[in-house]
Design a protein around this motif. Structure first.
Motif, short mmCIF file in Angstrom:
data_model
loop_
_atom_site.label_atom_id
_atom_site.label_comp_id
_atom_site.label_asym_id
_atom_site.label_seq_id
_atom_site.Cartn_x
_atom_site.Cartn_y
_atom_site.Cartn_z
N PHE A 99 3.12 -12.98 -1.49
CA PHE A 99 3.24 -11.92 -2.49
C PHE A 99 2.16 -10.87 -2.26
CE2 PHE A 99 2.15 -10.09 -6.66
CZ PHE A 99 3.39 -9.54 -6.98
N GLU A 100 2.59 -9.61 -2.19
CA GLU A 100 1.67 -8.49 -2.04
C GLU A 100 1.47 -7.84 -3.40
OE1 GLU A 100 3.26 -5.87 0.86
OE2 GLU A 100 2.76 -7.16 2.56
N TYR A 105 5.98 -6.71 -3.92
CA TYR A 105 7.05 -7.31 -3.14
C TYR A 105 6.58 -8.62 -2.51
CZ TYR A 105 9.05 -2.60 -3.34
OH TYR A 105 9.55 -1.40 -3.76
N TYR A 106 7.55 -9.48 -2.20
CA TYR A 106 7.30 -10.67 -1.39
C TYR A 106 7.61 -10.33 0.06
CZ TYR A 106 6.78 -13.67 -5.49
OH TYR A 106 6.34 -14.25 -6.64
N HIS A 162 1.24 -7.68 7.81
CA HIS A 162 0.55 -6.44 8.12
C HIS A 162 0.37 -5.63 6.85
CE1 HIS A 162 4.20 -4.04 7.59
NE2 HIS A 162 4.83 -5.06 8.13
N ASN A 163 -0.65 -4.83 6.84
CA ASN A 163 -0.96 -4.00 5.69
C ASN A 163 -0.50 -2.57 5.90
OD1 ASN A 163 -2.22 -6.13 4.33
ND2 ASN A 163 -4.15 -5.77 5.44
N GLY A 164 0.60 -2.40 6.59
CA GLY A 164 1.12 -1.07 6.86
C GLY A 164 1.81 -0.50 5.65
N PRO A 165 2.48 0.63 5.82
CA PRO A 165 3.16 1.27 4.69
C PRO A 165 4.34 0.45 4.22
CG PRO A 165 3.69 2.38 6.74
CD PRO A 165 2.60 1.38 7.06
N LEU A 166 4.62 0.50 2.95
CA LEU A 166 5.72 -0.24 2.37
C LEU A 166 7.04 0.43 2.74
CD1 LEU A 166 4.26 -0.89 -1.17
CD2 LEU A 166 4.32 -2.44 0.78
N PRO A 167 8.14 -0.33 2.69
CA PRO A 167 9.44 0.27 3.03
C PRO A 167 9.85 1.30 1.99
CG PRO A 167 9.73 -1.92 2.14
CD PRO A 167 8.25 -1.74 2.37
#
Length: 236
Positions: A99-100, A105-106, A162-167
Motif C-alpha cells: 500500500f502506497e 493505491y496498492y 518504485h517511487n515514480g509518478p503515479l498512473p
C-alpha cells in the motif's frame, strides 16, 4: 305440371387444370384416366420434395444453433478457468501487494499493477487504462508475470515498488489559480502620466496673461448663458 331442364354445370379438376362434366360417370372416368393419375403422382412428389427441403432447412438451422451454443459454452468455460486461475494466483501472492500512502493505491511488486480500493479498478502500463477486476484477472499480463515470479517471490520480499509518478495525470495546482502579484499602481489613477526625466515647462508672462484672458472670456460666456438656460429667475 311442366318440367324444366336444369344444367348440372362443370367440375374443376385441380390436378389437371381442366373442367369436366359434373356427373358421377364423367368424374369417375376422368379420375381413372392416365392423365389424371400422372398429375396426381406429380403433385404428391412435389409435396414430398417440399417437405423434405423444409425438414432439411430446420435441421441445418438447429445444427447451426447447437454449434453456436457449444462454441459459446467452450469460450465461457475457458474464460471462467482463466478467471479462477487468476483469482487463485491473486490469493497466493497477496503478500506481493504493498500500500502506497502517498497515492492511496496498492502496488503489485511483480506484475506492476495498481489497485484502487475506492473504485475497485486496476491499472497497468501494459494495458494503458483502468479496468475492472474481471478484465485485470483475465489479462495475460496479470497472470503470466505472477506465475513467473511466484517461485522468486520469497527472495524479493525486501524489494519496494518504485517511487515514480503515479498512473494517470496528477493535478497539483488549482485549475483557476488566483494571481497574487504585487505591482505598482497605474499612473492613470494617480494623475497625469509623466514621462521619465521630463522637466517642468517654463511659462512666460505673455502666456500667463493669455491664459487669464481666455479664462475670463469663458466665465463671461457662462454668465450670459445662465439666463437663457433658465437656471436663474429674475425677480418681478
Amino acid at each position: 305440371m311442366t318440367e324444366y331442364w336444369v344444367s348440372q354445370g362443370n367440375k374443376w379438376c385441380d390436378f389437371c387444370k381442366i373442367y369436366i362434366s359434373n356427373n358421377p360417370s364423367s368424374i369417375r372416368n376422368h379420375e381413372l384416366g392416365t392423365r389424371h393419375k400422372d398429375n396426381v403422382a406429380k403433385r404428391l412428389a412435389a409435396m414430398r420434395k417440399e417437405n423434405t427441403a423444409k425438414e432439411k432447412e430446420h435441421k441445418e438451422t438447429a445444427q447451426a444453433l447447437e454449434q453456436i451454443e457449444a462454441k459459446a459454452q467452450r469460450s465461457y468455460q475457458k474464460d471462467k478457468a482463466k478467471l479462477e486461475e487468476a483469482r487463485e494466483w491473486h490469493e497466493l501472492d497477496a503478500e506481493e501487494w504493498d500500500f502506497e500512502s502517498s497515492s492511496g493505491y496498492y502496488y503489485h511488486k511483480t506484475n506492476g499493477f495498481y489497485y484502487d480500493p475506492k473504485s475497485g479498478f486496476y491499472y497497468s502500463d501494459a494495458i494503458g487504462k483502468w479496468v475492472t477486476q474481471e478484465e485485470a484477472y483475465a489479462s495475460p499480463h496479470f497472470a503470466s508475470t505472477t506465475k513467473k515470479a511466484s517461485s522468486t517471490s520469497q527472495s524479493n520480499k525486501g524489494n519496494k515498488p518504485h517511487n515514480g509518478p503515479l498512473p494517470g495525470r496528477v493535478v497539483t495546482t488549482s485549475l483557476n489559480p488566483t494571481r497574487n502579484v504585487k505591482a505598482a499602481p497605474s499612473s492613470l489613477s494617480l494623475g497625469k502620466r509623466k514621462r521619465p526625466g521630463e522637466k517642468p515647462k517654463v511659462v512666460s508672462e505673455e502666456e500667463k496673461s493669455a491664459l487669464k484672458a481666455r479664462e475670463a472670456a469663458r466665465k463671461r460666456v457662462q454668465e450670459r448663458e445662465k439666463s437663457l438656460l433658465g437656471l436663474y429667475s429674475k425677480p418681478y
